[in-house]
Design a protein around this motif. Sequence first.
Motif, PDB file in Angstrom:
ATOM      1  N   PHE A  75       0.846  -1.205   0.000  1.00 30.23           N
ATOM      2  CA  PHE A  75       0.000   0.000   0.000  1.00 30.23           C
ATOM      3  C   PHE A  75       0.874   1.245   0.000  1.00 30.23           C
ATOM      4  N   VAL A  79       1.078   4.398  -2.594  1.00 35.59           N
ATOM      5  CA  VAL A  79       0.894   5.788  -2.187  1.00 35.59           C
ATOM      6  C   VAL A  79       2.126   6.609  -2.532  1.00 35.59           C
ATOM      7  N   PHE A  83       2.264   9.858  -4.711  1.00 34.93           N
ATOM      8  CA  PHE A  83       2.671  11.059  -3.976  1.00 34.93           C
ATOM      9  C   PHE A  83       3.814  11.774  -4.702  1.00 34.93           C
ATOM     10  N   SER A 202      -6.731   1.269  -0.323  1.00 36.57           N
ATOM     11  CA  SER A 202      -6.974   1.499   1.117  1.00 36.57           C
ATOM     12  C   SER A 202      -7.930   0.450   1.661  1.00 36.57           C
ATOM     13  N   LEU A 206      -7.498  -2.228   4.631  1.00 32.77           N
ATOM     14  CA  LEU A 206      -8.444  -2.016   5.724  1.00 32.77           C
ATOM     15  C   LEU A 206      -9.202  -3.306   6.034  1.00 32.77           C
ATOM     16  N   ALA A 209      -6.684  -5.240   8.224  1.00 30.74           N
ATOM     17  CA  ALA A 209      -6.546  -4.663   9.560  1.00 30.74           C
ATOM     18  C   ALA A 209      -7.886  -4.708  10.286  1.00 30.74           C
TER      19      ALA A 209
ATOM     20  N   LEU B  14      -2.246   2.794  12.211  1.00 29.25           N
ATOM     21  CA  LEU B  14      -2.325   2.000  10.979  1.00 29.25           C
ATOM     22  C   LEU B  14      -3.680   2.170  10.311  1.00 29.25           C
ATOM     23  N   ILE B  15      -4.738   1.964  11.101  1.00 28.12           N
ATOM     24  CA  ILE B  15      -6.070   2.040  10.502  1.00 28.12           C
ATOM     25  C   ILE B  15      -6.364   3.472  10.085  1.00 28.12           C
ATOM     26  N   ALA B  17      -4.240   5.488   8.936  1.00 23.67           N
ATOM     27  CA  ALA B  17      -3.508   5.733   7.691  1.00 23.67           C
ATOM     28  C   ALA B  17      -4.327   5.289   6.483  1.00 23.67           C
ATOM     29  N   PHE B  18      -5.128   4.238   6.642  1.00 25.12           N
ATOM     30  CA  PHE B  18      -5.955   3.800   5.520  1.00 25.12           C
ATOM     31  C   PHE B  18      -7.220   4.648   5.403  1.00 25.12           C
ATOM     32  N   LEU B  19      -7.667   5.189   6.539  1.00 26.25           N
ATOM     33  CA  LEU B  19      -8.882   5.994   6.494  1.00 26.25           C
ATOM     34  C   LEU B  19      -8.620   7.396   5.943  1.00 26.25           C
ATOM     35  N   PRO B  21      -6.846   8.608   3.380  1.00 23.39           N
ATOM     36  CA  PRO B  21      -7.125   8.883   1.956  1.00 23.39           C
ATOM     37  C   PRO B  21      -8.617   8.836   1.639  1.00 23.39           C
ATOM     38  N   LEU B  22      -9.362   7.987   2.351  1.00 21.34           N
ATOM     39  CA  LEU B  22     -10.799   7.917   2.095  1.00 21.34           C
ATOM     40  C   LEU B  22     -11.494   9.185   2.574  1.00 21.34           C
ATOM     41  N   TYR B 112      -2.140  12.765   1.109  1.00 18.61           N
ATOM     42  CA  TYR B 112      -1.212  11.637   1.100  1.00 18.61           C
ATOM     43  C   TYR B 112      -0.006  11.907   1.964  1.00 18.61           C
ATOM     44  N   THR B 115      -1.209  10.527   5.146  1.00 16.87           N
ATOM     45  CA  THR B 115      -1.216   9.068   5.096  1.00 16.87           C
ATOM     46  C   THR B 115       0.176   8.529   5.387  1.00 16.87           C
ATOM     47  N   LEU B 116       1.157   9.085   4.673  1.00 14.46           N
ATOM     48  CA  LEU B 116       2.522   8.591   4.851  1.00 14.46           C
ATOM     49  C   LEU B 116       3.049   8.937   6.233  1.00 14.46           C
ATOM     50  N   LEU B 119       1.799   6.323   8.481  1.00 12.63           N
ATOM     51  CA  LEU B 119       2.515   5.068   8.266  1.00 12.63           C
ATOM     52  C   LEU B 119       3.905   5.138   8.883  1.00 12.63           C
TER      53      LEU B 119
END
Lengths: 276, 496
Positions: A75, A79, A83, A202, A206, A209, B14-15, B17-19, B21-22, B112, B115-116, B119
């Motif tokens: 992932f 990104v 980016f 994502s 997700l 996780a 972690l979670i 980080a995935f949320l 971008p959404l 992003y 996000t990074l 992470l």
Amino acid sequence: MKFLGIIVVVITGALLVYTTGDFPSWSDPASPASTHVSPHYIEKGMHETAAPNIVTAVLADYRGFDTLFETTVVFCAGVVCFFLLRIPGRSPFTECQYRHKATGITVRVKHDRKMSGSFGEFERIDTLWTPHDLIIQTACRILIPFIQLFALYVIAHGHHSPGGGFQGGVILGASIILLAISHDLRTALDRLGEKAHAILCSVGVLVYAGTGAVCMVLGFNFLDYGALARILHVDPVMARSHGILVVEVGVGLAVMAALIWIYSNVSSRGNYDEGL
Amino acid sequence: MPAENAVLIIVIPLISAFLVPLIGRWKRHFSYFCTIGALATVSLISTSTLLKTIKEGNIGYHMGGWAPPFGIELAIDPLNAMMLVLVSVISLLVAVYSYRSVDQELSDRMVYFYTLYLLQVTGFAGILITGDLFNLYVFLEIASLSGYALIAVGENGAPLACFRYIIMGTIGASFYLLGVGYIYMVTGSLNMADVHQLLPALYDSKVIAAALAFILTGLGIKMALFPLHIWLPDAYTKAPSASSALIAPLMTKISLYVMIRVLFYVFDISILENLFPISRMMVWAGFAAICGGAIMAMAQTDFKRMLCYILVAEVGYIVGGLGLANAVAFKGAILHMVNDAMMTAGLFTVAGIIMYKIRHRDLSDFKGLFQTMPLTMCAFVACALSIIGIPPTCGFFSKWYLIQGGILAMQWPFVGALIASSLINVFLFFRIMEMGYSFRPSHKRPMAINTTETGINEAPMSMVIPTLGIAASVILMGLYNQVIVNRIIAFAVPMG
């Protein structure tokens, strides 16, 4: 400096060869690596996880936490490519080429926002690669559905036979990339757009996780798929097998989306217009 | 449920980080608030975990319900609980601080970026919390990969600098992995505690020596131990302000933590004495790093670049302190690891603020700054005094332990280098302070337009308050250093 480098490398190599003297012998069944933890996986794996493929059982269950983060690495790679490479806004090309479908006459059009896609009797073609490739396009159109079907099999059957989310995801991604190569990038993006890449990627991780988090909400440890027994109405061992399947699906999604995402960005130099 | 909490330290960033971008698709700046929320929760949880470990002892958490060595274990003791608090607090403060700076430097990529960022924090927290050698590598990979991206989006020349970092960093990570592979080959286990049990019988094996050499070299590259530091100054100087404020203080410290973990908790203190003269080599490596870093720092005119070389010297303090291998120096090294993360974070945030306001960061740009940006410079002075090592800031106390340890171990060159580099730091920072106080700004600045009568033109509060927070903790950590040493670090000392 180069000479110095060679000397250092030779000395290091010699020392490494020297240390091989203490290695356990090749494929020795009595070596520590095959006597300490492996027997447990081999003997009890099937009873504890109901997954006949021991490799998947270790990968997705015993050491599932590692795999969660390996998926996160994929992932992250997607990104990162986006980016760093994505250039937002319009295409940098000042003119596009269009081909009249019936006659094959090519026209060049100064850049105009309205004419950015294919329309009517004309189709947009790349400036760098213009010939008709009817045979390749037709062959790929026939092949791609079967490739995708096989990918789904590899994902779904990963805990019974060789395969799994990573392999299946790569095959799925490759099928879309094949579409982009045989037609052009825009055709592939019409099927699976830029937004979909980001969202699927994502969502894929997700799912993984989230499965772990659901186990925690149900009062078990993180990623303890045994907890899913209550939701799925099966015994805890079988729930582990199902749990592996769920996370494999997540891995497959994430890997597929990440691959296409990386391909689109790299091949079009970040403008998502003309690419290989 | 202390064990439940521990895993949340990784799962929450972690979670999120995935949320991010959404959520960011919907409203861009929500990604910022989501990041702040996640990191604030993580800071609270890691603080409560630290208190729990102090009160009730170590925590073990079995991932997926599999007992080690078959599954992966999270192992928390006071040492890594303290590091977790440090990482989560610094990353929270830098995240609060980052909004304006990211908005200026990377406004179209903000979602992003966060996000990074998350992470990156996940990677750091994972490296600290895990009790499994291979799992640590996976986290190292995440931390490095997101770090490369956060650095590469910087100013001109950043991609090239980052490319060099990628090559060096990947070699370092591969060396670590190779070392872990060697250990697995002769022990058959990856769990740190389990390997620790199995290793003493194998200390005369050449494979173990090679494994240790690989791991230490790999980590040496990651922590920028002189002369393996060549990637660091370029990469961290050219990175965006927010990235360098997060990565520069923490990445080197995290690698140092891994080194401590491997040397003293996977291997044993006895290996320092028996196998080959590692401890002697570490002291000399520290000596070289201090001298090299300090001398190079004097030659710089770019403020951030100067900080990078100071960072190289600080790594030398800690590696040398560990190599001294006595309890006092060990305490000093760990305390310095914590202190240094805090004070360099402070200085890099100050550099970011100056970059934000003035768009330059040459030393000559500090002219007159005490008048125009008093709060920022206040934070700067606190952190600078701490780097020099003046009480009551925290840098003094850790240096004090290190020098004591050096004297106990009779390593005079190392003690000399410590004192000399403190003097060089005096020169470096007082030069800047003098410029800040006594000169008028020499060239035109964009901020001169809207200067008020008093001449005060401070950076936005969202940047200044976190920086002041870091500066305040630099002083508080100095005042309460005894608490940190006796309640936390004392438990981590392996040599009686």
